[in-house]
Design a protein around this motif. Structure first.
Motif, PDB file in Angstrom:
ATOM      1  N   ASP A 210       3.731  -4.329 -16.694  1.00 43.05           N
ATOM      2  CA  ASP A 210       2.407  -4.910 -16.917  1.00 43.05           C
ATOM      3  C   ASP A 210       1.415  -4.555 -15.815  1.00 43.05           C
ATOM      4  N   LEU A 211       1.924  -4.324 -14.620  1.00 44.32           N
ATOM      5  CA  LEU A 211       1.042  -4.120 -13.467  1.00 44.32           C
ATOM      6  C   LEU A 211       0.992  -2.671 -12.996  1.00 44.32           C
ATOM      7  N   GLU A 212       1.416  -1.738 -13.828  1.00 43.10           N
ATOM      8  CA  GLU A 212       1.465  -0.337 -13.394  1.00 43.10           C
ATOM      9  C   GLU A 212       0.086   0.255 -13.122  1.00 43.10           C
ATOM     10  N   LYS A 213      -0.970  -0.342 -13.678  1.00 42.26           N
ATOM     11  CA  LYS A 213      -2.320   0.131 -13.387  1.00 42.26           C
ATOM     12  C   LYS A 213      -2.953  -0.630 -12.237  1.00 42.26           C
ATOM     13  N   VAL A 214      -2.297  -1.667 -11.799  1.00 38.96           N
ATOM     14  CA  VAL A 214      -2.803  -2.456 -10.673  1.00 38.96           C
ATOM     15  C   VAL A 214      -2.430  -1.806  -9.346  1.00 38.96           C
ATOM     16  N   VAL A 215      -1.198  -1.358  -9.235  1.00 39.54           N
ATOM     17  CA  VAL A 215      -0.726  -0.692  -8.020  1.00 39.54           C
ATOM     18  C   VAL A 215       0.010   0.575  -8.429  1.00 39.54           C
ATOM     19  N   CYS A 228      -1.205   4.975  -1.747  1.00 36.60           N
ATOM     20  CA  CYS A 228      -1.006   3.874  -2.686  1.00 36.60           C
ATOM     21  C   CYS A 228      -2.353   3.252  -3.025  1.00 36.60           C
ATOM     22  N   TYR A 229      -2.645   3.140  -4.322  1.00 34.01           N
ATOM     23  CA  TYR A 229      -3.903   2.542  -4.774  1.00 34.01           C
ATOM     24  C   TYR A 229      -3.649   1.146  -5.326  1.00 34.01           C
ATOM     25  N   ASN A 230      -4.470   0.207  -4.887  1.00 31.42           N
ATOM     26  CA  ASN A 230      -4.410  -1.181  -5.355  1.00 31.42           C
ATOM     27  C   ASN A 230      -5.721  -1.485  -6.077  1.00 31.42           C
ATOM     28  N   VAL A 231      -5.660  -1.668  -7.385  1.00 30.89           N
ATOM     29  CA  VAL A 231      -6.869  -1.815  -8.197  1.00 30.89           C
ATOM     30  C   VAL A 231      -7.015  -3.257  -8.657  1.00 30.89           C
ATOM     31  N   ILE A 279       2.489   4.637   4.909  1.00 32.58           N
ATOM     32  CA  ILE A 279       1.773   4.816   3.644  1.00 32.58           C
ATOM     33  C   ILE A 279       0.281   4.607   3.853  1.00 32.58           C
ATOM     34  N   PHE A 280      -0.528   5.450   3.224  1.00 36.78           N
ATOM     35  CA  PHE A 280      -1.985   5.319   3.243  1.00 36.78           C
ATOM     36  C   PHE A 280      -2.390   4.409   2.090  1.00 36.78           C
ATOM     37  N   GLN A 281      -2.970   3.277   2.410  1.00 36.47           N
ATOM     38  CA  GLN A 281      -3.322   2.291   1.392  1.00 36.47           C
ATOM     39  C   GLN A 281      -4.806   2.351   1.048  1.00 36.47           C
ATOM     40  N   VAL A 282      -5.115   2.336  -0.258  1.00 38.39           N
ATOM     41  CA  VAL A 282      -6.495   2.235  -0.731  1.00 38.39           C
ATOM     42  C   VAL A 282      -6.601   1.008  -1.622  1.00 38.39           C
ATOM     43  N   SER A 283      -7.505   0.109  -1.283  1.00 38.35           N
ATOM     44  CA  SER A 283      -7.719  -1.099  -2.086  1.00 38.35           C
ATOM     45  C   SER A 283      -9.087  -1.025  -2.737  1.00 38.35           C
ATOM     46  N   ASP A 284      -9.102  -0.948  -4.062  1.00 34.17           N
ATOM     47  CA  ASP A 284     -10.342  -0.870  -4.832  1.00 34.17           C
ATOM     48  C   ASP A 284     -10.765  -2.275  -5.232  1.00 34.17           C
ATOM     49  N   PHE A 314       4.054  -0.048   8.464  1.00 32.43           N
ATOM     50  CA  PHE A 314       4.209   0.831   7.304  1.00 32.43           C
ATOM     51  C   PHE A 314       2.861   1.273   6.744  1.00 32.43           C
ATOM     52  N   VAL A 315       1.772   0.833   7.343  1.00 34.97           N
ATOM     53  CA  VAL A 315       0.437   1.218   6.892  1.00 34.97           C
ATOM     54  C   VAL A 315      -0.169   2.198   7.894  1.00 34.97           C
ATOM     55  N   ALA A 316      -0.437   3.419   7.432  1.00 35.32           N
ATOM     56  CA  ALA A 316      -1.086   4.401   8.298  1.00 35.32           C
ATOM     57  C   ALA A 316      -2.572   4.100   8.404  1.00 35.32           C
ATOM     58  N   LYS A 317      -3.185   3.740   7.291  1.00 36.65           N
ATOM     59  CA  LYS A 317      -4.588   3.380   7.236  1.00 36.65           C
ATOM     60  C   LYS A 317      -4.800   2.525   6.000  1.00 36.65           C
ATOM     61  N   GLN A 318      -5.686   1.530   6.100  1.00 34.36           N
ATOM     62  CA  GLN A 318      -6.017   0.672   4.966  1.00 34.36           C
ATOM     63  C   GLN A 318      -7.503   0.829   4.678  1.00 34.36           C
ATOM     64  N   VAL A 319      -7.827   1.492   3.566  1.00 31.01           N
ATOM     65  CA  VAL A 319      -9.222   1.730   3.216  1.00 31.01           C
ATOM     66  C   VAL A 319      -9.624   0.846   2.042  1.00 31.01           C
ATOM     67  N   PHE A 320     -10.654   0.055   2.243  1.00 33.15           N
ATOM     68  CA  PHE A 320     -11.195  -0.789   1.181  1.00 33.15           C
ATOM     69  C   PHE A 320     -12.421  -0.080   0.610  1.00 33.15           C
ATOM     70  N   ILE A 321     -12.435   0.154  -0.697  1.00 31.36           N
ATOM     71  CA  ILE A 321     -13.555   0.846  -1.333  1.00 31.36           C
ATOM     72  C   ILE A 321     -14.217  -0.060  -2.364  1.00 31.36           C
ATOM     73  N   ASN A 322     -15.451   0.302  -2.724  1.00 33.59           N
ATOM     74  CA  ASN A 322     -16.240  -0.519  -3.657  1.00 33.59           C
ATOM     75  C   ASN A 322     -16.285  -1.967  -3.178  1.00 33.59           C
ATOM     76  N   VAL A 323     -16.514  -2.134  -1.891  1.00 35.13           N
ATOM     77  CA  VAL A 323     -16.496  -3.471  -1.296  1.00 35.13           C
ATOM     78  C   VAL A 323     -17.740  -4.257  -1.703  1.00 35.13           C
ATOM     79  N   PRO A 324     -17.580  -5.410  -2.340  1.00 39.09           N
ATOM     80  CA  PRO A 324     -18.729  -6.230  -2.748  1.00 39.09           C
ATOM     81  C   PRO A 324     -19.216  -7.108  -1.599  1.00 39.09           C
ATOM     82  N   TRP A 325     -20.360  -7.716  -1.782  1.00 38.09           N
ATOM     83  CA  TRP A 325     -20.981  -8.497  -0.707  1.00 38.09           C
ATOM     84  C   TRP A 325     -20.131  -9.692  -0.291  1.00 38.09           C
ATOM     85  N   TRP A 326     -19.421 -10.296  -1.274  1.00 34.47           N
ATOM     86  CA  TRP A 326     -18.698 -11.524  -0.958  1.00 34.47           C
ATOM     87  C   TRP A 326     -17.433 -11.285  -0.141  1.00 34.47           C
TER      88      TRP A 326
END
Length: 494
Positions: A210-215, A228-231, A279-284, A314-326
């Motif tokens: 169920d969560l294969e598109k989430v992570v 690794c992408y976290n959507v 692991i290089f982490q990207v959080s959308d 275990f995190v090489a870098k954590q990049v947050f993208i499409n960051v909203p104001w809140w």
């Protein structure tokens, strides 16, 4: 507000027709800069020439053929007429590496690279681990009454058996600033937690898809770390949200699924000294449910605590993208639960800076299409291009025309794909034969491309007579655009 990128404390974030043969054209005054394209291997059938010129003047004909794997960039001597006069007087800006790129650098995991004090600390920790294994305290939490042999493994690595063990122990030492007792306590607690959580059984458990598109994992960064992408926007689906976080039992299942995904990913890493073991982490955060979602806050806090306590370094870098104001307020709320070292790995980028930020760390051919790259979605198939087919990046200046010439030296099929971030340009493609009696063939008539169009344009052309393919981008806007393209030649038989 303007979108910016920072580390540590994030700032507020908002932002085939046939034509007559071409007539001779007088060449523009130009400066040609020739450079070898590193890492790009094209078949000897083609040569690439890139040309830039103002929209109001014709492009010059190529007068020099370069060896394969070379690029010639032709620039006009004069600026386009509509360029602001004040811009001309400005000095050329020398781009500096953003602070976020140097805020955290992974240390070596080779024992020979450690300082004397770090090496001594590692030996002290290894002694404590040896005693704990002997006493079986890693299994029971208290010293054992027998001297039965015992092997303790973590992430598939048996402790104290080979050099991989040193890499594991260094993760715990660095997470606790090389304080031996604290590092040992963290290691012991992690081993006991893994037994209590039944990690080895969890890895093989079927928890659904169920969560294969989430992570999901997709590609590698420029240093070789898996990405690794976290959507989180997937949780806008109320049915999925309630199914995942509706009650405590569902949240616990989600936690087990997330731990399982991480464990499976970690076991693919290389724990040998000098290997890639982070692991290089990207959080959308686009369309991510806001901080008002109580169930999500609880699950996030639980996951954060477990990951920080039991998965050090275990995190090489954590990049947050499409960051909203809140998110600033939300980050402030969860920040106390994270160590300063963890926070130093964070990078934040607003919606308009997403692709630009990812490109600093990940090559375009490795970036998923939905984030501005040319990598197809993780569940789709691209029969023509793979991660191994590098992408060329070009900046198309305001009010200029950029032409990529693919000069064909033998009969073949040329396949290409390209995209311009944000489009709002005109794209055309044509084949021009070498013979004067030949006819120019329109492969793609000039077409205005907008953000509503497909993100990537793919095409191919069968070369039956020698000549060149011209891929042209007209940028009439006042903003510079980034063009990404790649191509390959394939043989064919008559």
């Amino acid at each position: 507000m303007a979108d910016t990128e920072h580390t540590h404390q994030p700032p507020p974030l908002a932002e085939e027709d046939i034509l007559p043969p071409p007539s001779p054209e007088p060449p523009l005054a130009s400066v040609e800069v020739e450079s070898v394209v590193e890492g790009v291997e094209h078949h000897s059938a083609v040569t690439v020439v890139e040309k830039e010129g103002p929209l109001t003047e014709p492009q010059p004909e190529s007068t020099t053929l370069f060896a394969a794997e070379q690029v010639s960039v032709t620039l006009p001597e004069k600026e386009p007429e509509d360029v602001n006069e004040s811009d001309k007087s400005k000095p050329v800006e020398v781009k500096k590496i953003p602070e976020s790129l140097v805020s955290f650098k992974e240390e070596s995991n080779k024992v020979s690279d450690l300082s004397d004090s770090e090496g001594k600390t590692l030996e002290e920790l290894k002694f404590l681990v040896q005693e704990a294994i002997k006493n079986q305290s890693f299994t029971t939490g208290t010293p054992a009454t027998t001297d039965l042999p015992q092997e303790v493994s973590i992430w598939g690595v048996p402790l104290l058996k080979d050099d991989r063990s040193d890499v594991i122990l260094l993760k715990f030492l660095r997470a606790r600033d090389f304080k031996v007792k604290e590092s040992f306590a963290m290691l012991k607690n992690t081993i006991l937690w893994r037994k209590e959580f039944n990690i080895e059984e969890l890895v093989d458990e079927n928890l659904g898809d169920d969560l294969e598109k989430v992570v999901f994992m997709d590609g590698h960064d420029k240093e070789g770390h898996p990405v690794c992408y976290n959507v989180y926007g997937e949780f806008q689906n109320k049915e999925l949200y309630n199914k995942t976080f509706g009650d405590e039992e569902k949240r616990n299942k989600f936690l087990r699924w997330r731990i399982q995904f991480l464990e499976r990913s970690i076991r693919k890493l290389d724990f040998n000294p000098g290997g890639i073991n982070t692991i290089f982490q990207v959080s959308d955060l686009k369309n991510s449910p806001g901080p008002g979602k109580r169930e999500l806050r609880i699950a996030t806090r639980q996951a954060l605590q477990l990951l920080q306590d039991n998965y050090p370094e275990f995190v090489a870098k954590q990049v947050f993208i499409n960051v909203p104001w809140w998110y600033l307020a939300f980050f402030t709320m969860i920040s106390p639960f994270m160590t300063q070292r963890t926070k130093s790995k964070f990078v934040f980028a607003g919606p308009s800076k997403t692709a630009e930020t990812l490109y600093k760390y990940i090559s375009p051919e490795q970036v998923p299409v939905q984030y501005g790259g040319l990598s197809v979605d993780y569940c789709e198939c691209n029969p023509e291009f793979t991660f191994n087919d590098p992408v060329t990046e070009i900046i198309v200046k305001p009010a200029t025309k950029q032409t990529v010439e693919i000069i064909v030296n033998e009969k073949c099929i040329i396949v290409w794909e390209l995209r311009v971030l944000g489009w709002e340009v005109t794209y055309s493609a044509e084949f021009v034969p070498n013979t004067e009696s030949g006819y120019t063939i329109n492969i793609q008539k000039p077409r205005k491309m907008t953000t509503a169009d497909e993100p990537v344009v793919s095409s191919s052309f069968k070369i039956v007579e020698l000549g060149k393919i011209l891929l042209t981008i007209d940028n009439p806007t006042s903003k510079k655009k980034k063009l990404l393209y790649r191509f390959k030649d394939k043989p064919y038989s008559d």
